[in-house]
Design a protein around this motif. Structure first.
Motif, PDB file in Angstrom:
ATOM      1  N   ALA A  33     -13.103   6.434   4.978  1.00 33.51           N
ATOM      2  CA  ALA A  33     -12.265   5.266   5.267  1.00 33.51           C
ATOM      3  C   ALA A  33     -12.759   4.055   4.481  1.00 33.51           C
ATOM      4  O   ALA A  33     -11.953   3.288   3.939  1.00 33.51           O
ATOM      5  N   HIS A  34     -14.058   3.901   4.396  1.00 31.58           N
ATOM      6  CA  HIS A  34     -14.627   2.757   3.678  1.00 31.58           C
ATOM      7  C   HIS A  34     -14.211   2.758   2.211  1.00 31.58           C
ATOM      8  O   HIS A  34     -13.773   1.741   1.675  1.00 31.58           O
ATOM      9  N   ILE A  35     -14.348   3.895   1.568  1.00 32.94           N
ATOM     10  CA  ILE A  35     -13.984   3.985   0.150  1.00 32.94           C
ATOM     11  C   ILE A  35     -12.500   3.663  -0.041  1.00 32.94           C
ATOM     12  O   ILE A  35     -12.125   2.943  -0.966  1.00 32.94           O
ATOM     13  N   LEU A  36     -11.673   4.163   0.852  1.00 36.32           N
ATOM     14  CA  LEU A  36     -10.222   3.966   0.723  1.00 36.32           C
ATOM     15  C   LEU A  36      -9.767   2.548   1.066  1.00 36.32           C
ATOM     16  O   LEU A  36      -8.705   2.117   0.630  1.00 36.32           O
ATOM     17  N   THR A  37     -10.562   1.824   1.843  1.00 36.10           N
ATOM     18  CA  THR A  37     -10.124   0.494   2.304  1.00 36.10           C
ATOM     19  C   THR A  37     -10.835  -0.667   1.625  1.00 36.10           C
ATOM     20  O   THR A  37     -10.578  -1.821   1.980  1.00 36.10           O
ATOM     21  N   GLN A  38     -11.678  -0.404   0.662  1.00 36.96           N
ATOM     22  CA  GLN A  38     -12.495  -1.471   0.079  1.00 36.96           C
ATOM     23  C   GLN A  38     -11.703  -2.671  -0.415  1.00 36.96           C
ATOM     24  O   GLN A  38     -12.225  -3.772  -0.425  1.00 36.96           O
ATOM     25  N   ARG A  39     -10.495  -2.497  -0.840  1.00 36.83           N
ATOM     26  CA  ARG A  39      -9.689  -3.612  -1.369  1.00 36.83           C
ATOM     27  C   ARG A  39      -8.792  -4.265  -0.315  1.00 36.83           C
ATOM     28  O   ARG A  39      -7.943  -5.095  -0.646  1.00 36.83           O
ATOM     29  N   HIS A  40      -8.963  -3.880   0.933  1.00 36.98           N
ATOM     30  CA  HIS A  40      -8.130  -4.383   2.028  1.00 36.98           C
ATOM     31  C   HIS A  40      -9.051  -4.983   3.093  1.00 36.98           C
ATOM     32  O   HIS A  40      -9.597  -4.240   3.921  1.00 36.98           O
ATOM     33  N   PRO A  41      -9.240  -6.293   3.097  1.00 39.64           N
ATOM     34  CA  PRO A  41     -10.272  -6.934   3.912  1.00 39.64           C
ATOM     35  C   PRO A  41     -10.335  -6.530   5.384  1.00 39.64           C
ATOM     36  O   PRO A  41     -11.416  -6.206   5.888  1.00 39.64           O
ATOM     37  N   MET A  76       0.847  -1.174   0.000  1.00 38.15           N
ATOM     38  CA  MET A  76       0.000   0.000   0.000  1.00 38.15           C
ATOM     39  C   MET A  76       0.897   1.243   0.000  1.00 38.15           C
ATOM     40  O   MET A  76       1.864   1.303   0.749  1.00 38.15           O
ATOM     41  N   ARG A  77       0.553   2.192  -0.864  1.00 42.86           N
ATOM     42  CA  ARG A  77       1.337   3.424  -0.935  1.00 42.86           C
ATOM     43  C   ARG A  77       1.221   4.222   0.363  1.00 42.86           C
ATOM     44  O   ARG A  77       0.196   4.214   1.028  1.00 42.86           O
ATOM     45  N   MET A  78       2.288   4.921   0.712  1.00 42.16           N
ATOM     46  CA  MET A  78       2.344   5.693   1.951  1.00 42.16           C
ATOM     47  C   MET A  78       1.249   6.763   2.005  1.00 42.16           C
ATOM     48  O   MET A  78       0.626   6.972   3.052  1.00 42.16           O
ATOM     49  N   GLU A  79       0.999   7.425   0.901  1.00 43.40           N
ATOM     50  CA  GLU A  79      -0.018   8.482   0.867  1.00 43.40           C
ATOM     51  C   GLU A  79      -1.411   7.914   1.172  1.00 43.40           C
ATOM     52  O   GLU A  79      -2.184   8.508   1.927  1.00 43.40           O
ATOM     53  N   ARG A 126      -2.012   5.088   2.828  1.00 45.37           N
ATOM     54  CA  ARG A 126      -2.006   4.635   4.221  1.00 45.37           C
ATOM     55  C   ARG A 126      -2.226   5.802   5.185  1.00 45.37           C
ATOM     56  O   ARG A 126      -2.962   5.690   6.164  1.00 45.37           O
ATOM     57  N   LYS A 127      -1.592   6.942   4.900  1.00 44.17           N
ATOM     58  CA  LYS A 127      -1.769   8.124   5.752  1.00 44.17           C
ATOM     59  C   LYS A 127      -3.220   8.599   5.729  1.00 44.17           C
ATOM     60  O   LYS A 127      -3.773   8.972   6.768  1.00 44.17           O
ATOM     61  N   ALA A 128      -3.827   8.606   4.555  1.00 45.51           N
ATOM     62  CA  ALA A 128      -5.222   9.047   4.426  1.00 45.51           C
ATOM     63  C   ALA A 128      -6.156   8.109   5.183  1.00 45.51           C
ATOM     64  O   ALA A 128      -7.109   8.550   5.845  1.00 45.51           O
ATOM     65  N   ILE A 129      -5.891   6.815   5.111  1.00 41.09           N
ATOM     66  CA  ILE A 129      -6.699   5.827   5.848  1.00 41.09           C
ATOM     67  C   ILE A 129      -6.534   6.023   7.349  1.00 41.09           C
ATOM     68  O   ILE A 129      -7.523   6.076   8.094  1.00 41.09           O
ATOM     69  N   ASP A 130      -5.295   6.147   7.788  1.00 36.63           N
ATOM     70  CA  ASP A 130      -5.030   6.338   9.220  1.00 36.63           C
ATOM     71  C   ASP A 130      -5.707   7.613   9.736  1.00 36.63           C
ATOM     72  O   ASP A 130      -6.280   7.622  10.829  1.00 36.63           O
ATOM     73  N   GLN A 131      -5.642   8.682   8.940  1.00 36.68           N
ATOM     74  CA  GLN A 131      -6.278   9.936   9.342  1.00 36.68           C
ATOM     75  C   GLN A 131      -7.795   9.771   9.459  1.00 36.68           C
ATOM     76  O   GLN A 131      -8.400  10.239  10.422  1.00 36.68           O
ATOM     77  N   ALA A 132      -8.396   9.109   8.480  1.00 34.20           N
ATOM     78  CA  ALA A 132      -9.852   8.915   8.508  1.00 34.20           C
ATOM     79  C   ALA A 132     -10.278   8.116   9.728  1.00 34.20           C
ATOM     80  O   ALA A 132     -11.242   8.489  10.417  1.00 34.20           O
ATOM     81  N   PHE A 133      -9.575   7.045  10.033  1.00 36.32           N
ATOM     82  CA  PHE A 133      -9.907   6.253  11.217  1.00 36.32           C
ATOM     83  C   PHE A 133      -9.665   7.046  12.503  1.00 36.32           C
ATOM     84  O   PHE A 133     -10.479   6.993  13.429  1.00 36.32           O
ATOM     85  N   ALA A 134      -8.565   7.774  12.571  1.00 33.56           N
ATOM     86  CA  ALA A 134      -8.258   8.553  13.774  1.00 33.56           C
ATOM     87  C   ALA A 134      -9.331   9.615  14.022  1.00 33.56           C
ATOM     88  O   ALA A 134      -9.794   9.795  15.157  1.00 33.56           O
ATOM     89  N   GLN A 135      -9.730  10.308  12.965  1.00 29.36           N
ATOM     90  CA  GLN A 135     -10.759  11.339  13.111  1.00 29.36           C
ATOM     91  C   GLN A 135     -12.099  10.722  13.510  1.00 29.36           C
ATOM     92  O   GLN A 135     -12.824  11.267  14.346  1.00 29.36           O
ATOM     93  N   ALA A 136     -12.426   9.592  12.904  1.00 34.80           N
ATOM     94  CA  ALA A 136     -13.678   8.905  13.237  1.00 34.80           C
ATOM     95  C   ALA A 136     -13.689   8.502  14.713  1.00 34.80           C
ATOM     96  O   ALA A 136     -14.695   8.687  15.409  1.00 34.80           O
TER      97      ALA A 136
END
Length: 111
Positions: free
Chosen positions: A35-43, A1-4, A6-16
């Motif tokens: 977060a859902h849109i960004l993680t759809q391909r990661h079970p 997973m690209r760093m950018e 991963r950072k966006a996913i981590d931020q979305a979960f942290a804010q949530a």
């Protein structure tokens, strides 16, 4: 997973999680849709977004959200690598099979 991404996913979960702790379920759900849109391909991450949506639904007393997230958690674990409806926000109020438009920002992160 690209760093950018991963950072966006981590931020979305942290804010949530911040919003959930502050008992602001509706604001948490905005971050969880992202977060859902960004993680759809990661079970596991995809299932986490649904789990937290279930928690937000429980917190707000939204029975439909709670009940709708239960099968989505299992589906996320089983089908994320096979097929997902791209752009789907993951909420119980929309069909779990319906693709939805993706913002340019999120599309760029997913490329």
């Amino acid at each position: 997973m690209r760093m950018e991404l991963r950072k966006a996913i981590d931020q979305a979960f942290a804010q949530a999680l911040l919003e959930l702790r502050a008992r602001r379920a509706s604001e948490a759900l905005v971050w969880l849709e992202r977060a859902h849109i960004l993680t759809q391909r990661h079970p596991l991450l995809h299932a986490r977004s649904h789990w937290l949506m279930l928690r937000a639904g429980w917190q707000s007393g939204d029975r439909r959200e709670v009940l709708g997230q239960m099968p989505r958690i299992l589906a996320a674990l089983l089908f994320s690598r096979i097929w997902v409806p791209l752009g789907n926000t993951g909420r119980a109020r929309v069909s779990a099979l319906r693709p939805m438009p993706i913002s340019e920002e999120l599309r760029r992160l997913l490329e």
